[in-house]
Design an enzyme around this catalytic site. Sequence first.
Site, mmCIF file in Angstrom:
data_model
loop_
_atom_site.group_PDB
_atom_site.id
_atom_site.type_symbol
_atom_site.label_atom_id
_atom_site.label_comp_id
_atom_site.label_asym_id
_atom_site.label_seq_id
_atom_site.Cartn_x
_atom_site.Cartn_y
_atom_site.Cartn_z
ATOM 1 N N GLN A 135 0.830 -1.207 0.000
ATOM 2 C CA GLN A 135 0.000 0.000 0.000
ATOM 3 C C GLN A 135 0.862 1.254 0.000
ATOM 4 O O GLN A 135 1.660 1.474 0.911
ATOM 5 C CB GLN A 135 -0.905 -0.008 1.238
ATOM 6 C CG GLN A 135 -1.782 1.218 1.388
ATOM 7 C CD GLN A 135 -2.489 1.244 2.726
ATOM 8 O OE1 GLN A 135 -1.976 0.725 3.711
ATOM 9 N NE2 GLN A 135 -3.668 1.843 2.778
ATOM 10 N N GLY A 136 0.702 2.092 -1.016
ATOM 11 C CA GLY A 136 1.473 3.331 -1.101
ATOM 12 C C GLY A 136 0.624 4.529 -0.749
ATOM 13 O O GLY A 136 0.111 5.224 -1.642
ATOM 14 N N SER A 170 4.456 -1.196 4.062
ATOM 15 C CA SER A 170 4.665 -2.536 4.616
ATOM 16 C C SER A 170 5.006 -3.555 3.529
ATOM 17 O O SER A 170 4.279 -3.687 2.541
ATOM 18 C CB SER A 170 3.403 -2.998 5.353
ATOM 19 O OG SER A 170 3.095 -2.127 6.423
ATOM 20 N N GLU A 259 -9.020 -1.069 5.978
ATOM 21 C CA GLU A 259 -7.731 -1.182 6.663
ATOM 22 C C GLU A 259 -7.923 -1.063 8.173
ATOM 23 O O GLU A 259 -7.337 -1.831 8.953
ATOM 24 C CB GLU A 259 -6.774 -0.095 6.170
ATOM 25 C CG GLU A 259 -5.410 -0.172 6.862
ATOM 26 C CD GLU A 259 -4.482 0.973 6.478
ATOM 27 O OE1 GLU A 259 -3.271 0.835 6.713
ATOM 28 O OE2 GLU A 259 -4.970 1.999 5.955
ATOM 29 N N GLU A 382 -4.804 9.575 17.990
ATOM 30 C CA GLU A 382 -5.283 10.949 18.157
ATOM 31 C C GLU A 382 -6.213 11.353 17.008
ATOM 32 O O GLU A 382 -7.245 11.988 17.216
ATOM 33 C CB GLU A 382 -4.094 11.911 18.223
ATOM 34 C CG GLU A 382 -3.254 11.790 19.488
ATOM 35 C CD GLU A 382 -2.321 10.585 19.482
ATOM 36 O OE1 GLU A 382 -1.763 10.271 20.547
ATOM 37 O OE2 GLU A 382 -2.156 9.958 18.411
#
Length: 398
Positions: A135-136, A170, A259, A382
């Site tokens: 995944q970019g 990843s 995701e 956050e």
Amino acid sequence: MTDVSTELSSFREAIAKWITDNCPESLRKRPIDEDSIVWGGRNWTFKHEEQRLWMESAVAKGMTAPRWPTAYGGAGLSRAEEKIFREEMARLKAPSPLESFGLWMLGPALLAFGTEEQKLHFLPQITNGKIRWCQGYSEPGAGSDLASVQTRAEDMGDHWLVNGSKIWTSYADKADWIFALVRTDRDAPKHLGISFMLIDMTSPGVTTKPIRLISGKSPFCETFFDNVKVPKSYGENIPSHVGEINRGWDVAKHLLTHEREMISGGAQGLLGGRSTGEFLGNLDADTLADPVIRSQAMELEVDTLAFGMTLDRYKDQAQSGRGVGNASAMLKYYGTEINKRRYELLMSAAGSEGTEWDSPHGSLAAEWLRTKANSIEGGTSEVMLDIIAKRVLELPSK
């Protein structure tokens, strides 16, 4: 009219028999760890023959993607049937036959936004483990503020010319293809002018560099694009972009919900095939005799069960067509916190032995360190809390 519960009971019996017949018993007895994961791809090498047999059996039945349509390599199961399949897999301690960012993230995006030809071209290659994807998304300066991506794709007529870099990609050094967000209109507002592009990692100009982590492992990489030529089409009606040009943010948001659900699912994860209670019981005979440890373990198990039921409820909601939407931020945040609590408890219970890098119980220290990344990847805690406050609870910003 056949009673639905009877049909599901028959399905449970049949799928349990299929798992028993097709997943080698020796494989089900192996501890679930990094070596038990099958990622697939062009260069994948099975760790042992049982892995190959199990994956090939699952591919033949469509069980690497149980709910995908059979036309795309799935099994076409209902939500209830898929849930039973997962339950029987856990009960029989059968490892997943195939893990893949293609299954978890790209596939759902293609199902929602891809052309029929794109689906028929890419999805079966995902379900049969022929392509390993990465995944970019994140870039230096565009992590939580993902819409600020600056990797650009210039229109060169018959191809795109891609330049820029991604970070925290990843397994990029092991992936065959990458699905990436690139800026195709530099003058548009930041949420516009972004496209979702599929790029072959063997293309000239694509390079990767692993990032070493404090856990000692390095699943993350930097990925660089230096004048990479990406054809506009991989075949008739198989464009290299998904969705509309300059509307890639729509695809990105859809993918992010999957995701975050995937990351939140780690809260239900087993430790080498064992529950938290089983794991603690194997540490030392007196571990669960400690009232503080026992109380914390029971609280964690109850919270894990409750979270699993909540996750199932939202999956049922998604099946009804309402989707999960911003609630994925809530699932991701809570799942992340449960997983961090789990390893804090394990480290506390293991004592000094837990700090050993290679102990009889595995590298707890490395796994504990890895959980810290859970609250960063897929959107920081956050940012998740901010989304929950603004989009779920609808609290005023000031």
